[in-house]
Each structure stands twice: as C-alpha cells, then as structure tokens.
Design a protein around this motif. Sequence first.
Motif, mmCIF file in Angstrom:
data_model
loop_
_atom_site.group_PDB
_atom_site.id
_atom_site.type_symbol
_atom_site.label_atom_id
_atom_site.label_comp_id
_atom_site.label_asym_id
_atom_site.label_seq_id
_atom_site.Cartn_x
_atom_site.Cartn_y
_atom_site.Cartn_z
ATOM 1 N N GLN A 114 -8.615 7.938 2.991
ATOM 2 C CA GLN A 114 -7.030 8.422 3.943
ATOM 3 C C GLN A 114 -5.986 8.165 2.823
ATOM 4 N N GLU A 115 -6.049 7.214 2.250
ATOM 5 C CA GLU A 115 -4.346 6.199 1.451
ATOM 6 C C GLU A 115 -4.637 7.656 0.054
ATOM 7 N N VAL A 144 -4.513 5.148 -15.565
ATOM 8 C CA VAL A 144 -5.215 4.664 -14.126
ATOM 9 C C VAL A 144 -6.196 5.311 -13.499
ATOM 10 N N LEU A 145 -7.983 4.442 -13.803
ATOM 11 C CA LEU A 145 -8.791 5.490 -12.380
ATOM 12 C C LEU A 145 -8.547 5.165 -11.628
ATOM 13 N N LEU A 146 -8.375 5.442 -10.386
ATOM 14 C CA LEU A 146 -8.666 5.196 -8.840
ATOM 15 C C LEU A 146 -9.209 5.478 -7.809
ATOM 16 N N GLN A 147 -10.562 4.902 -7.630
ATOM 17 C CA GLN A 147 -10.889 5.172 -5.954
ATOM 18 C C GLN A 147 -11.266 4.662 -5.299
ATOM 19 N N ALA A 148 -11.512 5.301 -4.030
ATOM 20 C CA ALA A 148 -11.323 4.909 -2.842
ATOM 21 C C ALA A 148 -12.511 3.540 -2.441
ATOM 22 N N SER A 149 -12.342 2.709 -1.730
ATOM 23 C CA SER A 149 -12.469 1.449 -1.399
ATOM 24 C C SER A 149 -13.919 2.026 -0.878
ATOM 25 N N ASP A 150 -13.652 3.290 0.299
ATOM 26 C CA ASP A 150 -14.920 3.753 1.030
ATOM 27 C C ASP A 150 -15.217 4.931 1.194
ATOM 28 N N ALA A 172 0.957 -1.097 0.034
ATOM 29 C CA ALA A 172 -0.142 0.142 -0.273
ATOM 30 C C ALA A 172 0.923 1.494 -0.615
ATOM 31 N N ARG A 173 2.123 1.066 0.379
ATOM 32 C CA ARG A 173 2.565 2.511 0.723
ATOM 33 C C ARG A 173 3.488 2.442 -0.438
ATOM 34 N N ARG A 206 -3.430 15.103 0.945
ATOM 35 C CA ARG A 206 -4.929 15.877 1.353
ATOM 36 C C ARG A 206 -5.372 14.820 2.345
ATOM 37 N N GLY A 207 -6.172 15.303 3.100
ATOM 38 C CA GLY A 207 -6.168 14.220 4.237
ATOM 39 C C GLY A 207 -7.236 12.958 4.169
ATOM 40 N N SER A 208 -8.199 13.502 3.174
ATOM 41 C CA SER A 208 -8.777 11.723 2.117
ATOM 42 C C SER A 208 -9.244 12.095 0.370
ATOM 43 N N VAL A 209 -9.300 11.418 -0.331
ATOM 44 C CA VAL A 209 -9.651 11.796 -2.031
ATOM 45 C C VAL A 209 -10.655 10.392 -2.129
ATOM 46 N N ILE A 210 -11.475 10.612 -2.790
ATOM 47 C CA ILE A 210 -12.002 9.395 -3.233
ATOM 48 C C ILE A 210 -11.616 9.077 -5.246
#
Length: 216
Positions: A159-160, A129-135, A94-95, A167-171
Amino acid sequence: MARGGQHKTSDDGAERKCIVTGEVQPKTGLIRFVIGPDGAVYPDILGKLPGRGMYVTADRTVLEDARKGQFSRSAKQAVSVPDGLVDEVERQLARRVVDLIAMARKAGRAVCGFEKVKGWLAGGERVRVLLQASDGSTRGKAKLWTPEGARYFGCLTAQELGLAFGRGSVIHGALSTGGLGNRVVEEASKLAGLRGIDGRENDDDGGKAALGKERS
C-alpha cells in the motif's frame, strides 16, 4: 555498517553522537529530535527545526530506550515525551520515503511493476534502488535481483509503495541512479532500521537464475 542500515561514511562527512549508545556515526543514520517551547520532544525528520538537536540511532529498541529518561539527561532539563513517539517517527519516515519515491517517479527516474522493473534490470538501466513490498509474494520477489552497487529495500508495504506510484498497491519498484535515488537510500535505511527489516546490498543468484530460466 552502523545500526539503522547506514555505512560509516557519508557525502558531507557530518557526524553526531547517539545520546543512547554514545556511538558517533554519520547523521544519515540518526534521527534528530528537538525540544519545543512547550518542553515536549519532537522528531525532526527533515532536520530543519530550530533548536539544539539530539540524535538517536534509527533503531526501534534504541529509540524506546531514549524515552526512558535519556532525552531529559541530554537536554539537561525535564522534558515530556509524547506517548507513541516512536510510532510517530516511523510514520513520518515512511511518509518521507514515499514522497521521495513519488518525486523520482514524476521525474521519470522510477518505474513499478514486475515486467518494467525486470526490463530495467535486464536492459542495463543504472538502477540505484530495488524496492519490493514487505507483504508481497516471496516467490515473486525472488525472481528479481539487486544489481551490483545498488541497494535493496523491503521495508515498505504494498500500500505504501502504491501511494508512491499513484496506485492502489505496488509490489516491485526501481529507482535509477542520481540524487533522488541516494536520498531514498538514506531515508529508507533509517526506516528499515526502525522496522527491523535489513536492506540487502546484493541479492543471491536466485533472481538471475530465475530470469535465465524464463528466457530459455
């Protein structure tokens, strides 16, 4: 497609055998491990640690099976397997994905935020790549789509993704084509396999339909 989300082809063609399944596949779908001087098993996420490598498919179940004596059999010696080894592999992967996305952002090859990502998708930007937060919100994520030839990953938390973009969080996030995008695909595929979250090659028509509706 092999377990861990990787295709049966790779850029350099290097292949290795998983010590658990016996399946031969590209190294990009495998996690490398080495035995340290202390006789303990260590994950080698970057593939640079010295010593004979042992390769395991990027799948949590397979990695758990490897802990049950397979490392010792492969190394032909008694080895110690640290508690929480699989969780440590997940943390390091993940890191690694976060760091690669951050590098792409600093190079101007990544954007975040719903409107910016939608702008890239609608404006013809060559998205890799399209990235979207799991949560993240399922409804919100359904309004975006994966372009043909691109990859979708939902294996990082908000958060990741936030760490990657400062940023604090990204979706929502997107990476353009290029070397960094390809590296994110390789590492995120392994992380998705480890977390049991499949990456989608292409989204359905829902995102495109939603975007069209907003425009009308």
